[in-house]
Design a protein around this motif. Structure first.
Motif, short mmCIF file in Angstrom:
data_model
loop_
_atom_site.label_atom_id
_atom_site.label_comp_id
_atom_site.label_asym_id
_atom_site.label_seq_id
_atom_site.Cartn_x
_atom_site.Cartn_y
_atom_site.Cartn_z
N CYS A 192 0.92 -1.40 -0.01
CA CYS A 192 0.05 0.10 0.03
C CYS A 192 0.81 1.38 0.07
O CYS A 192 0.26 2.41 0.01
CB CYS A 192 -0.96 0.02 1.12
N GLU A 193 1.95 0.98 0.00
CA GLU A 193 2.95 2.23 -0.34
C GLU A 193 4.30 1.99 -1.07
O GLU A 193 5.21 2.12 -0.77
CB GLU A 193 3.58 2.49 1.16
N ASN A 194 3.93 1.28 -2.35
CA ASN A 194 4.75 0.54 -3.23
C ASN A 194 4.89 1.34 -4.36
O ASN A 194 4.00 1.08 -5.24
CB ASN A 194 4.51 -0.95 -3.33
N ASP A 195 5.78 2.55 -4.37
CA ASP A 195 5.59 3.35 -5.73
C ASP A 195 5.78 2.61 -6.90
O ASP A 195 5.11 2.93 -7.83
CB ASP A 195 6.79 4.37 -5.34
N TYR A 196 6.57 1.53 -7.01
CA TYR A 196 6.75 0.80 -8.22
C TYR A 196 5.40 0.04 -8.71
O TYR A 196 5.13 0.28 -9.66
CB TYR A 196 7.98 -0.29 -7.92
N MET A 197 4.73 -0.53 -7.72
CA MET A 197 3.55 -1.11 -8.08
C MET A 197 2.47 0.02 -8.52
O MET A 197 1.69 -0.19 -9.25
CB MET A 197 2.82 -2.18 -6.98
N LYS A 237 4.27 3.59 -10.62
CA LYS A 237 4.95 3.20 -11.95
C LYS A 237 4.28 2.25 -12.89
O LYS A 237 3.94 2.59 -14.08
CB LYS A 237 6.46 2.63 -11.75
N ILE A 238 3.81 1.13 -12.17
CA ILE A 238 3.26 0.17 -13.14
C ILE A 238 1.68 0.54 -13.31
O ILE A 238 1.17 0.37 -14.55
CB ILE A 238 3.37 -1.50 -12.54
N LEU A 239 0.99 0.53 -12.30
CA LEU A 239 -0.50 0.60 -12.44
C LEU A 239 -0.82 1.99 -13.09
O LEU A 239 -1.54 2.13 -14.01
CB LEU A 239 -0.99 0.64 -11.06
N ARG A 240 -0.40 3.05 -12.74
CA ARG A 240 -0.74 4.48 -13.22
C ARG A 240 0.26 4.93 -14.49
O ARG A 240 -0.65 5.06 -15.36
CB ARG A 240 -0.87 5.32 -12.21
N GLU A 241 1.23 4.78 -14.33
CA GLU A 241 2.21 5.30 -15.47
C GLU A 241 2.20 4.19 -16.55
O GLU A 241 1.73 4.62 -17.61
CB GLU A 241 3.61 5.57 -14.94
N GLU A 242 2.35 3.03 -16.35
CA GLU A 242 2.36 2.03 -17.56
C GLU A 242 0.93 1.77 -18.01
O GLU A 242 0.93 1.58 -19.30
CB GLU A 242 3.33 0.55 -17.02
N TRP A 243 0.09 1.44 -17.16
CA TRP A 243 -1.01 0.80 -17.47
C TRP A 243 -2.21 1.77 -17.69
O TRP A 243 -3.37 1.51 -17.98
CB TRP A 243 -1.68 -0.26 -16.49
N LYS A 271 1.63 9.29 -1.37
CA LYS A 271 2.44 9.76 -2.40
C LYS A 271 2.93 8.63 -3.41
O LYS A 271 3.23 8.71 -4.58
CB LYS A 271 3.78 10.44 -2.11
N SER A 272 2.80 7.43 -2.78
CA SER A 272 3.23 6.19 -3.50
C SER A 272 1.92 5.59 -4.25
O SER A 272 1.81 4.59 -4.98
CB SER A 272 3.51 5.06 -2.61
N GLY A 273 0.75 6.14 -4.25
CA GLY A 273 -0.68 6.01 -4.85
C GLY A 273 -1.80 5.60 -4.49
O GLY A 273 -2.58 5.42 -5.11
N LEU A 274 -1.69 5.44 -2.91
CA LEU A 274 -2.95 4.92 -2.32
C LEU A 274 -3.89 6.12 -2.23
O LEU A 274 -3.46 7.05 -2.04
CB LEU A 274 -2.40 4.56 -0.95
#
Ligand code: BGC
Length: 760
Positions: free
Chosen positions: A269-274, A277-283, A304-307
């Motif tokens: 829940c605080e994983n910037d990569y997942m 990067k992956i969920l929002r930027e890539e997908w 900040k990591s996306g939660l």
């Protein structure tokens, strides 16, 4: 309009939509589809209607949303970013912003929980349909069933005035002992996505958000609160992420749930990569990330990591990481109000999207209707797997049968509202015994005996519901009196059916099973019953593999059913009696022994603080097939009361380029005496590959109904891109040129035809 008609109407509309979509896809991709069909002789073929595409989150309400945000206080905004009840965030009534109302779950809409604790709210109007669990749904190998599940459940969610379903749960079944195997779908990423995507589309068609979970790499319950999962990048991309990726890119799921555990040393829940990067930027994910319950460990970092929303049960709601602590972080300048606005905006966009705001007309839904029970029945009847059927022991021929012994606690055990975690309160759960009573003529006597007792050794750490430790310890001695009663029933009956397996107290969230042994003395019971009555059929009710080789070696017939929903018992009786011809296929491998499974063979389960997935990409049948380990029953396996031949298998061309679709056609001939459904499975293999590969991988499938003595031609389309592997060095998907063998079979180990194609 009656509810039933309304329901049929929506379904009809959806059917039309999907048929239209499939036709347009064919025309579009085929260019001159007509000519192509003629060329390869597919004119009578059935084109698979398996293109389910969701609706993108719209930004058409952004002006209203921006205005609302400008009117909100900081406290009101932050109230939206955390749970203020057990299953909702905070709303802002003065501005017409409702709470976002959530409900589990995997088996149907969860019973209503109190606003501030786990106790059931005690409502009298929250009875729902109990749908077959994830493993069962996947065992249908039928994407249409995925849609039916989502659409039917979506209507129930609306009737309960919910906005978000905390489902589907699509983590890969890495180990057969996993406590949530029954809830998850498969060991295979392709089957996983082909069931998950239509489910999400069906659900969201009712203006209910799917919250796809648990993102990601959450494949065990043991130590789930802290275990740090290490997966190499290729296995992550090829095995653990594809169903999530398709849920976002194809089904356009409006939300996703961050998992409990860590991935590469960061909580999910605080994983910037997942998340970023992956969920929002890539997908390109535009929806909201909701935490699992009490899975958050930080304030600024999580945000900040996306939660977007912290949910849970950890103390008072204002003490959550994204509550008072976040207000303080904004006030101290650690987090900007612009950042807060970003998350609030996402939530408001999803609320508009499901028409929970702005006075939009929204479906009212319906719940526990006969139509929904029939949806549950349809799924259940396609999920049941016939594992063994020697001497045509099944279906039971009733001529000359005067009595049937029904033996085993599982004949009467109910599962809908059991176990740790989400259940469904339902008025209908047809047990196996009920199903037989409903379906057998009154002239046949049923001799019921409980046979084994469901008992746990509580003193020896066998408590049910212990969080994230090894699963319950069962008491496996049979009670002599119960055994005697069962043997008497078996002796005095023409046929005996033993109902064994598991239940939702034993297989449950929060713990993995300790091993795969059949609990409660079932193996001994089955053997003893067989000794007194050789006409003994064994039925397993379970959501995950067990070691059943020894127990079943002398029985003629073995049937696998599941936590199979409100109508499970009726569906099972219909299979046993031949009204339904079984067509379910295993969505995972049934190993002979636990140690044969990859996570155990590589000694990489459950880890301690860290778990390294040493088997890499060789998960499930990929391991068994590549390492030549014989399973008891392979992935994709399931018998029928009829037999099928595959004839005339061909591809539309011999050579393809990377943007092509390979169209494979095959004629399925029903060579037996009854109508039936077969699942044509397409596995791709590249034996001369320059990189490490699994011996074969599922890349397409199609279920088809074929009348006795008749043939049906089906086509399966494989986008060449499906053959790609993930190249870690270049961070890209690469289709290796050269020869591929496409294998058509009705299980991963029963390949009937092979077609070679070349990728240029
Ligand atoms: C589970 C989730 C579930 C949540 C709320 C958690 O323990 O992991 O799947 O949605 O509880 O019930």
């Amino acid at each position: 309009m009656s509810n039933k008609n309304k329901f049929n109407n929506i379904r009809m509309k959806n059917m039309i939509k999907y048929v239209a979509m499939a036709v347009s896809i064919l025309v579009f991709t085929g260019g001159n589809a007509q000519t192509k069909e003629k060329k390869v002789g597919l004119s009578k073929s059935k084109i698979a209607i398996n293109s389910y595409v969701g609706k993108e989150i719209s930004n058409s309400h952004d002006a209203e949303i921006n205005k609302l945000i400008s009117q909100m206080t900081l406290e009101e905004k932050i109230g939206m970013l955390h749970g203020t009840t057990m299953f909702s965030n905070g709303g802002v009534p003065r501005l017409g912003i409702p709470e976002l109302k959530m409900a589990d779950g995997p088996l149907g809409v969860r019973e209503e929980i109190s606003r501030d604790n786990w106790a059931p709210a005690g409502w009298t109007n929250d009875f729902a349909t109990y749908y077959p669990a994830g493993g069962a749904l996947a065992a249908t190998w039928n994407s249409e069933m995925g849609y039916t599940f989502g659409n039917s459940l979506g209507q129930e969610m609306r009737a309960r005035d919910k906005d978000m379903l905390l489902s589907p749960a699509i983590n890969i079944v890495r180990t057969p002992v996993g406590g949530r195997t029954y809830e998850y779908m498969s060991e295979d990423p392709f089957l996983n996505k082909k069931i998950a995507v239509p489910l999400i589309v069906g659900l969201q068609d009712n203006d209910v958000m799917a919250c796809v979970k648990h993102f990601a790499a959450n494949n065990q319950e043991t130590n789930r609160d802290f275990v740090d999962v290490q997966i190499d990048e290729r296995a992550l991309r090829e095995i653990y992420l594809p169903a999530f990726e398709a849920s976002i890119k194809e089904a356009k799921a409006y939300s996703i749930m961050g998992a409990y555990n860590k991935f590469r040393n960061e909580y999910l829940c605080e994983n910037d990569y997942m998340l970023n990067k992956i969920l929002r930027e890539e997908w390109g994910f535009k929806g909201i990330v909701v935490s699992d319950w009490a899975a958050v460990h930080s304030t600024a970092k999580s945000l900040k990591s996306g939660l977007d929303i912290e949910m849970g049960t950890r103390g008072k709601f204002n003490e959550f990481f994204l509550a008072d602590k976040l207000i303080a972080a904004v006030k101290s300048g650690e987090v900007s109000e612009t950042e807060i606005n970003l998350h609030v905006k996402r939530i408001l966009q999803t609320l508009y999207q499901v028409k929970a705001m702005g006075g939009q007309k929204r479906p009212k839904g319906s719940i526990a209707t006969e139509a929904h029970y029939q949806d549950a029945y349809k799924i259940a009847s396609e999920a049941i797997v016939l594992l063994k059927n020697e001497n045509n022991a099944l279906p039971l021929k009733l001529d000359g049968i005067k009595s049937i012994a029904v033996i085993g606690n599982n004949a009467t055990k109910v599962n809908a509202l059991r176990g740790f975690g989400a259940g469904v309160k339902t008025k209908r759960e047809v047990t196996p015994l009920d199903g037989l009573k409903n379906r057998l003529p009154a002239s046949i006597k049923i001799n019921y005996a409980e046979g084994y007792l469901e008992r746990y050794d509580v003193k020896n750490k066998g408590n049910l519901g212990d969080i994230t430790i090894n699963g319950p310890v069962t008491i496996d001695q049979l009670e002599p009196a119960k055994l005697q009663e069962a043997l008497e029933a078996a002796k005095n009956s023409d046929v005996a059916i033993v109902f064994a397996g598991s239940n939702r107290d034993y297989e449950t969230e929060a713990s993995d099973r300790r091993d795969l042994h059949l609990p409660f003395g079932q193996e001994e019971l089955i053997k003893k019953v067989l000794e007194v009555n050789p006409r003994t059929i064994v039925v397993f009710i379970a959501g995950a593999p067990f070691e059943i080789e020894e127990a079943t070696k002398n029985t003629n017939a073995v049937v696998w059913s599941w936590f199979n929903g409100s109508e499970g018992g009726n569906a099972l009786a219909d299979v046993l009696l031949g009204k339904i011809n079984p067509s379910g296929k295993l969505p995972w491998t049934m190993p002979k022994k636990l140690i044969d499974s990859p996570a155990h063979a590589t000694n990489s389960f459950p880890g301690d603080k860290v778990v390294e997935y040493k088997e890499g990409i060789l998960v499930g049948y990929r391991w068994f097939d590549t390492k030549n380990v014989a399973p008891l029953y392979p992935f994709g396996y399931g018998l029928s009361y009829t037999t099928f031949d595959f004839e005339n298998a061909k591809s539309d061309k011999n050579a393809y380029t990377v943007n092509d679709k390979i169209t494979v056609s095959v004629t399925v001939k029903n060579t037996g005496k009854v109508d039936g459904k077969e699942v044509v499975q397409l596995y791709a293999s590249k034996p001369d590959s320059k990189i490490e590969r699994a011996a074969q991988e599922l890349k397409g499938f199609q279920k088809v109904k074929v009348a006795a003595g008749k043939s049906e031609t089906i086509t399966i389309q494989v986008p060449v891109k499906e053959l790609a592997y993930y190249d870690v060095a270049t961070k890209s998907w690469i289709v290796e040129p050269g020869k591929y063998t496409l294998k058509l079979g009705n299980s991963s180990r029963d390949i009937k035809k092979e077609i070679d194609v070349v990728i240029k």
